[in-house]
Structure formats: C-alpha cells, structure tokens
Motif scaffolding. Sequence first.
Motif, PDB file in Angstrom:
ATOM      1  N   GLY A  88       0.819  -1.200   0.000  1.00 46.36           N
ATOM      2  CA  GLY A  88       0.000   0.000   0.000  1.00 46.36           C
ATOM      3  C   GLY A  88       0.847   1.240   0.000  1.00 46.36           C
ATOM      4  N   ASN A  89       0.200   2.400  -0.158  1.00 46.98           N
ATOM      5  CA  ASN A  89       0.954   3.643  -0.004  1.00 46.98           C
ATOM      6  C   ASN A  89       1.011   3.998   1.492  1.00 46.98           C
ATOM      7  OD1 ASN A  89      -1.424   5.096   0.710  1.00 46.98           O
ATOM      8  ND2 ASN A  89      -1.848   5.573  -1.438  1.00 46.98           N
ATOM      9  N   ALA A  90       1.678   5.065   1.807  1.00 51.90           N
ATOM     10  CA  ALA A  90       1.927   5.387   3.215  1.00 51.90           C
ATOM     11  C   ALA A  90       0.625   5.563   3.998  1.00 51.90           C
ATOM     12  CB  ALA A  90       2.780   6.647   3.306  1.00 51.90           C
ATOM     13  N   SER A  91      -0.337   6.296   3.424  1.00 52.43           N
ATOM     14  CA  SER A  91      -1.593   6.545   4.138  1.00 52.43           C
ATOM     15  C   SER A  91      -2.335   5.234   4.398  1.00 52.43           C
ATOM     16  CB  SER A  91      -2.482   7.493   3.324  1.00 52.43           C
ATOM     17  OG  SER A  91      -1.881   8.759   3.229  1.00 52.43           O
ATOM     18  N   GLU A  92      -2.307   4.355   3.414  1.00 49.71           N
ATOM     19  CA  GLU A  92      -3.014   3.078   3.566  1.00 49.71           C
ATOM     20  C   GLU A  92      -2.350   2.197   4.632  1.00 49.71           C
ATOM     21  OE1 GLU A  92      -4.442   3.187  -1.127  1.00 49.71           O
ATOM     22  OE2 GLU A  92      -2.664   2.048  -0.522  1.00 49.71           O
ATOM     23  N   ILE A  93      -1.030   2.139   4.623  1.00 46.38           N
ATOM     24  CA  ILE A  93      -0.328   1.299   5.606  1.00 46.38           C
ATOM     25  C   ILE A  93      -0.513   1.871   7.019  1.00 46.38           C
ATOM     26  CG2 ILE A  93       1.954   0.457   6.328  1.00 46.38           C
ATOM     27  CD1 ILE A  93       0.729  -0.958   3.825  1.00 46.38           C
ATOM     28  N   LEU A  94      -0.440   3.196   7.138  1.00 47.95           N
ATOM     29  CA  LEU A  94      -0.691   3.824   8.444  1.00 47.95           C
ATOM     30  C   LEU A  94      -2.102   3.509   8.928  1.00 47.95           C
ATOM     31  CD1 LEU A  94       1.058   7.268   7.838  1.00 47.95           C
ATOM     32  CD2 LEU A  94       1.586   5.698   9.720  1.00 47.95           C
ATOM     33  N   ALA A  95      -3.086   3.630   8.042  1.00 51.25           N
ATOM     34  CA  ALA A  95      -4.477   3.373   8.427  1.00 51.25           C
ATOM     35  C   ALA A  95      -4.683   1.910   8.796  1.00 51.25           C
ATOM     36  CB  ALA A  95      -5.420   3.780   7.298  1.00 51.25           C
TER      37      ALA A  95
END
Lengths: 262, 262, 262
Positions: B126-133
């Motif tokens: 995933g991208n950063a926002s997706e992995i953080l979420a």
Amino acid sequence: MQPDLLDRAQTAHALQQFRRRSPLVHCMTNDVVQTFTANVLLALGASPAMVIEPEEAQQFSAIADALLINVGTLTRERADAMRAAIDSARAADTPWTLDPVAVGALTFRTQFCQQLLTLQPAAIRGNASEILALAGMSAGGRGVDTTDTASTALPAAQTLARQTGAIVAVTGEVDYITDGERTLMVTGGDALMTRVVGTGCALSAVVAASCALEGNRLVNVATACAFMARAGSLAVTKSTGPGSFVAEFLDALYALNGEGLQ
Amino acid sequence: MQPDLLDRAQTAHALQQFRRRSPLVHCMTNDVVQTFTANVLLALGASPAMVIEPEEAQQFSAIADALLINVGTLTRERADAMRAAIDSARAADTPWTLDPVAVGALTFRTQFCQQLLTLQPAAIRGNASEILALAGMSAGGRGVDTTDTASTALPAAQTLARQTGAIVAVTGEVDYITDGERTLMVTGGDALMTRVVGTGCALSAVVAASCALEGNRLVNVATACAFMARAGSLAVTKSTGPGSFVAEFLDALYALNGEGLQ
Amino acid sequence: MQPDLLDRAQTAHALQQFRRRSPLVHCMTNDVVQTFTANVLLALGASPAMVIEPEEAQQFSAIADALLINVGTLTRERADAMRAAIDSARAADTPWTLDPVAVGALTFRTQFCQQLLTLQPAAIRGNASEILALAGMSAGGRGVDTTDTASTALPAAQTLARQTGAIVAVTGEVDYITDGERTLMVTGGDALMTRVVGTGCALSAVVAASCALEGNRLVNVATACAFMARAGSLAVTKSTGPGSFVAEFLDALYALNGEGLQ
C-alpha cells in the motif's frame, strides 16, 4: 440569441484554478471507460476515485469535491448506490454531474435519469440524441451514438437547463454549453475522437470536476469542454489512428497550458 | 536499523525465476485497473486471470499460483467472493496478497481489511496513508492518494508485518519492504507514475506473483518493486506524458533483463 | 479434408461491407477487456454498446445487429442477463456469438456454456483448450491460456459446429474456422498478441459483428479472423513490445484496406 465563443483568458484562468484545486472527483461511471476517465482526470491534475458500494458511495460523496453519475452500464444495484451518493452529495453541497449515456433508447435508464433530474444536478453532459431524449423531445439515438447534431439539440438543452437549474452541455462537432439564458460555444476536437471509446464519458468527468471550481459555473463547464477539444485537436495532428490518439491525447492534456488554449 | 538496498544479482535471479515459473495469478481487483494489471503481468511473463463469481473464485484460487485481493471497488458481493477465495487459497497453500486501496477513509473496506489481516496474508502492498491506516495509526488519505511519505509509514509497516506475518511493502518515491525485522529499500520510478491510474495496483499484482516464487519472500517482494521502479524510470525517459508512458512502461517491463536492473 | 485458405477478394469485400453496415454490437463481455473490445470495434467502423442490466439487455439485443456473450468474468447476475439477452436476440433474429473463456477449468461457466449451446449460437470463438472443453473432449486449459494448438482442436471444432449449427473458430498461431463441413484457415498475427490482454476476446467481438453481415457466414467469420491477424502482423513490425503494440494494432485496424489483406 447567438452563442458566445469562450474567452481565451477565462479558459487559461480556469485551467490554473483546476490544477491548483486538484478536485477529488467521485466517479460512478460505466465499466467500459473507467481507466480512460481516471487517466484523463489525472493528466489534468485532478484526483479521481471510483467508489461504488452503497454505504461507501454515500460516505465518499460527502468527502469528494464533485460527483459524476454516468449510467452507461447501469444496474439496479448501481442505481441504488448512485441515489445514495447523490443524496449525500446534496447534503454536503457537493456538486453532481449527470452523463445520461444512451438515454431514450433504453427504458430503465431513461426512467432513472428522469428521476435524477429533480435532484438538482449541477451539470448535465450528453450528445444531441441524449439531450433531446432527456428533454422528452425524441426517442434517443442508436445505442450510444448520436443521430443528431449538437445545434439541433440546443433548444432542448436550454429548456432542460431552465427546468433543472443545471448547466447543460450538448457536445459534438461543436459543443454548446448553456444555463438556459446564456449559451457558450466551443469548437475543436476531431471526428477521430468518435472512434475512441470514452471521450464523451471522460469529458463528463472533467465537467464534474469543473463544477468544484470557484467562479461562474457556465464558464467553468465550457472551459472543461475547451480543455478536451484543444487536447483533441493537438493529439489528432500527432496520431496515425485511434490507438496512437489515446496516448497523444493524454499527453496533450498533461501538457496543456493557458497559452495553447483557443 | 538501516534499510538495505536490494542486491542487483538477487533481482536478476528473481526476474529469471519469474519468467521461468510464469505464475498464474488469480486477480480479484478493482474495476478501474483490470486491463493494466493484466497487461503488466503479461509483459513480465506471468499469467493473469480475473475470476470473481464466489464458487468459481473459490475453485480457481486452489488452481492458481497466487491470489491478489484489491479492495478498490469493493462491494458486498465481491467481499464474499474474496473471503471464499482466501479460504480456498489458504487450504491449498496458495499465497495471497492484500492491496488495501483507500483504507481508512471508508468504513466498509476498512472493517473488511481489518478482518482479512487475521487470515495470514503473504504480503501487503500500500501507499503510506493506507499502511498507516491499516496499522491503526491514522485515519487514511484523501481518496486513493497518499498524504504521507513512505518513510513516515515505515514503523507502521514493520508493526503490521510483525502482527500479521506478512511481508509489508509501503511504496512511494522510495519503496520500503519489511518482514518486521529486516527492511529493504528500492528506489527508482518517477512522479509521472502518480498521473497514471493503476501503477500501484499493478505493482500489488506483481508482488502477489512474486510470492509464488521460491526463495526468500522478503527479497522476492522487493524485487517485484524493483521491476516496476526500473521499468518506470526507463519509460519516463522515453515518454512525453502519462499517455505515452503507459506504452513505454509495458514495453520496458517486457524488455527487462537482469543487466538493466539497479 | 484440407482447410482452404481464405480468398483475398472475399476478405476485401467483407471489410467494405463491414464498414458500410457499421454493425451495432451488443457486447456482454468480461470486465478486463471492455475498453479494448470497444476500441477494436470502433477502429473497424462498428458500433459497440455494453448493456448489462437484465431488462435493458433484453431490450437492447432486439435493437442491436449482433450480440456477443463472453463469460470471462461471469457472475450469477450476469448469467441471468445474458440468458435474457440471448432469448431476445433469438426472437428478433439477431445472431449471437459465444466466447467460452476458460471453460472446462471452472464448473459454473462450463455448465452455463453447455446450456447455451442448445440456444443456436451463430458463432463460437475460442482457443484450442476452450473448444476441446466445450466439445467435451478435455478438461480445459490453465486459466485463460490454451495448453493445446488450434489444429489439435479442429476435430472438436467440427463436431461442435455440426452439433450446434454454429460457425466455430478455433484460433491460435493459425486460425481454423469451420461449419462442420468446410473449414477455412487464416494465418498471420504474432506471439506478441498473447502478451496483450483481450486480443482473443476482441476477436470474438469482431466475429459477432461479422455475423450481422450478408453473405456466407463461414466466410464472414473467417474474414473477421483475417482482419485481426493482418492488423496484428502489421502492428508487430512497428512495435517494441506489448505496450506499443496496442496503439499500433488499433491504428492498423483503422487503416486496414482491402489491398493489405492477405
């Protein structure tokens, strides 16, 4: 009343605004044009997202800057999700745009689109046959292709604009964009664009995005048409057919700058 | 702990193995990126198949070499079919990969992805926002775009890897691939790739395929990122925009050889 | 009985007829190949329309000149809509064509396609594994790829043609088109076409369109194969890989003229 030609400075300004704003466009569109629609919006600097599950569509329309409803491959499930998204968009003051693909020829989508007209669309974009059918003035085209010219449908577009409050764009060799009182005219593009699937549908997505911009909506919708017409004219000169056109068109949208517009 | 750069010889070896094995990848992905995903896998020598009916998805996951789950245009029906496919993949020891598109921003897919984390994914991309979420460390991005950089999300990726047992790839300008202990770093690609829909989703499909290869999975997933980054860098030099990029990118993937990799 | 090579004059005549008639093709096809299928038909001068809601599909099949049924991403809902469309097509004497993607390997679509064989398809187009499986002579290929050569499946194609009354095209490196008695052979194309998703599916759409033309259906279906093979051969010489191939292929179809055919 003569249509006005779009002012060049207005178009350049709208393009700058479009790129700076980078509208997040919630696209509920048909299965055939999803990739091209997304790539057109991305090339112009907008941010597309396709969200279709009813709950999610409702949630996302309130987050997005604009909503596109395209009925090309409508199903009952998709129609329910679209209604939920429109309700949510209206509650959040998110402008929504209707592309009534092949309306008139097919009963289910015709009834659906007629119902949607009461829900205050910000804009409606269709070819002549679709706009005539939506205004109740003809039985629609042959499949997704128009059998009328845009100028023939201009009175229908003007009536539709007055009835719904939407900006109505009836597009073809020449595009007419009207609020029912004032009408703008955009030229450009090429017949080759009718040999590439999704050019009209992608235009509707750009129209949807343009409704998220500040300023006069009639002018903003017309500039959306102008972006596409200009990129189309440029791309045709570099293409040897509809296959190479697609790449050239996206590159031209990406490279578009105020100078080159009309 | 510093991330390691991927070894050139390892990448060349993985590419040879990829082409020889020609993994049959069962792609359950979103409506927008199906064609591009299939063409990326085909260009690299893999064999994609999109099978979505619940019974068939269950049957096919046991035949395939790898399974991709991408929630971009999730529906309830699709979610059921995905669960059936994952169950079948696990029973057959077929590795499955998760692409949590736009997770965090939308409730339905966020809950769905959270449930899937307990089902032993082989990899998550995933991208950063997706992995953080997904790691429960933020509320997600703006639609499908990231609002964070990959390095910001590296701690979240490492936590997620340890919790799930998956190789986690958080990709962006730089890609980080981690098993929770060791982290590999892949550079390359270009910002132009964010103006083409599906580059991230297609990378997830290549990650899924790489999980079918023998050898170290962390390295294999990192090489998948390296294939895409290298082809992206090559294609950008030959492109005049996002339209020509698509063709150049597929040609570059097709022509990729061990020499050219990093 | 030796297959005959297709006559050059016949192909040129069919192409003229194809362009003049501009068949309106109702495509019920899989999610992966919709855009490419539409663009192939448009490049050749036909008019594609994808209509999938059961009531609309039924209504549209009676308006269209031809119907394509492709089971690549079949679902139960889609299967019901397809049956409704076929019933309507038969009532309106609209010819319908079957593309039995990945039949044999997957139970649900295999049973569905077996049922459809009793509904008088005008044509069936598949790769060798699919035709063998449909004729009950093998268990099918590996996913969507064939594991057999077209000539191996020729007896199965001939049997299937006699049983169903359809023209059966089994395509691969060489294409065989048969009515069960006479068999035509089409050469051309290139292995690169197997690295581009949808070339076979798009061929089926052209076969469907060709069934709307006047004259001998066996010859018309064979000329559809010849259009694609010829454009494929031309495009390969101008391509550097599967990405550039797509654009060159569509341009070649668009530019095709009687002279250049075989």
